[in-house]
Design a protein around this motif. Structure first.
Motif, PDB file in Angstrom:
ATOM      1  N   VAL A 104       0.858  -1.184   0.000  1.00  0.00           N
ATOM      2  CA  VAL A 104       0.000   0.000   0.000  1.00  0.00           C
ATOM      3  C   VAL A 104       0.894   1.234   0.000  1.00  0.00           C
ATOM      4  O   VAL A 104       1.928   1.257   0.664  1.00  0.00           O
ATOM      5  CB  VAL A 104      -0.921  -0.023   1.249  1.00  0.00           C
ATOM      6  CG1 VAL A 104      -1.720   1.253   1.387  1.00  0.00           C
ATOM      7  CG2 VAL A 104      -1.849  -1.230   1.186  1.00  0.00           C
ATOM      8  N   THR A 121      -3.820   1.848  -3.191  1.00  0.00           N
ATOM      9  CA  THR A 121      -3.251   0.735  -3.938  1.00  0.00           C
ATOM     10  C   THR A 121      -3.597   0.968  -5.399  1.00  0.00           C
ATOM     11  O   THR A 121      -4.614   1.570  -5.719  1.00  0.00           O
ATOM     12  CB  THR A 121      -3.812  -0.624  -3.485  1.00  0.00           C
ATOM     13  OG1 THR A 121      -5.233  -0.601  -3.623  1.00  0.00           O
ATOM     14  CG2 THR A 121      -3.450  -0.931  -2.050  1.00  0.00           C
ATOM     15  N   SER A 181      -6.000  -3.417   0.389  1.00  0.00           N
ATOM     16  CA  SER A 181      -6.478  -2.357   1.287  1.00  0.00           C
ATOM     17  C   SER A 181      -7.148  -2.950   2.519  1.00  0.00           C
ATOM     18  O   SER A 181      -6.961  -2.468   3.630  1.00  0.00           O
ATOM     19  CB  SER A 181      -7.442  -1.422   0.552  1.00  0.00           C
ATOM     20  OG  SER A 181      -6.746  -0.676  -0.407  1.00  0.00           O
TER      21      SER A 181
END
Length: 186
Positions: free
Chosen positions: A34, A48, A67
């Motif tokens: 991320v 992302t 996520s």
């Protein structure tokens, strides 16, 4: 605009290890692929999929899943480290996730900052605001996208998780949205 997924979660109260809390979020973000965009007040904005257009192939897949696992990782980190508020209460946070197209760029002339723009950024913030404490919350459409991208084996594992479905949640300036949340539990 690029298709990305955004995770937004409160970082921690500044007097309760703010610097360490942000470093912990950065580490968890890196572990889950991320990209941190910035902190927003007591929030942490991460995405992302943004780096895929810049040649990072690993960022092109499983946006919502990464996520979600990032959000659960943050919840786990806070609980495992026993992060507490100044009054001694355990810190409980909410994580909002949404996916869709965004635009990004550097804004400002004297104090330049990289940022992302689009409805999905606002939707992720609203998912955080309407999320049950200790959970990750997303629109049902993001949940469906995540499941569609999973292998049959992984999808079967996700079937064992207790996702809570919330119908017709009134989202500020967006109307009613069906949402799905997953609470982190030991």
């Amino acid at each position: 605009g690029r298709k990305i997924t955004i995770g937004l979660c409160p970082a921690a109260h500044p007097r309760s290890g703010w610097k360490q809390s942000l470093q912990d979020r950065d580490r968890v973000a890196e572990e889950h692929g991320v990209t941190k965009v910035r902190t927003v007040g007591d929030g942490y904005l991460a995405v992302t999929g943004l780096m895929a257009s810049m040649g990072v192939e690993a960022d092109a897949n499983a946006h919502v899943l990464r996520s979600l696992t990032f959000g659960l990782g943050v919840l786990m980190e806070i609980r495992d480290n026993g992060v507490r508020l100044p009054n001694g209460e355990p810190l409980e946070i909410r994580v909002g996730v949404a996916h869709g197209p965004v635009f990004s760029g550097v804004v400002g002339k004297t104090c330049m900052q990289y940022d992302i723009f689009g409805d999905v950024a606002n939707l992720a913030a609203r998912m955080e605001q309407t999320c049950p404490l200790g959970s990750v919350n997303m629109p049902a459409a993001s949940h469906e996208k995540m499941l569609a991208e999973l292998s049959p084996e992984a999808r079967a594992t996700f079937g064992d998780l207790r996702f809570a479905r919330h119908k017709n949640v009134n989202i500020k300036n967006m109307g009613e949205v069906d949402t799905v949340s997953l609470r982190y539990e030991d």
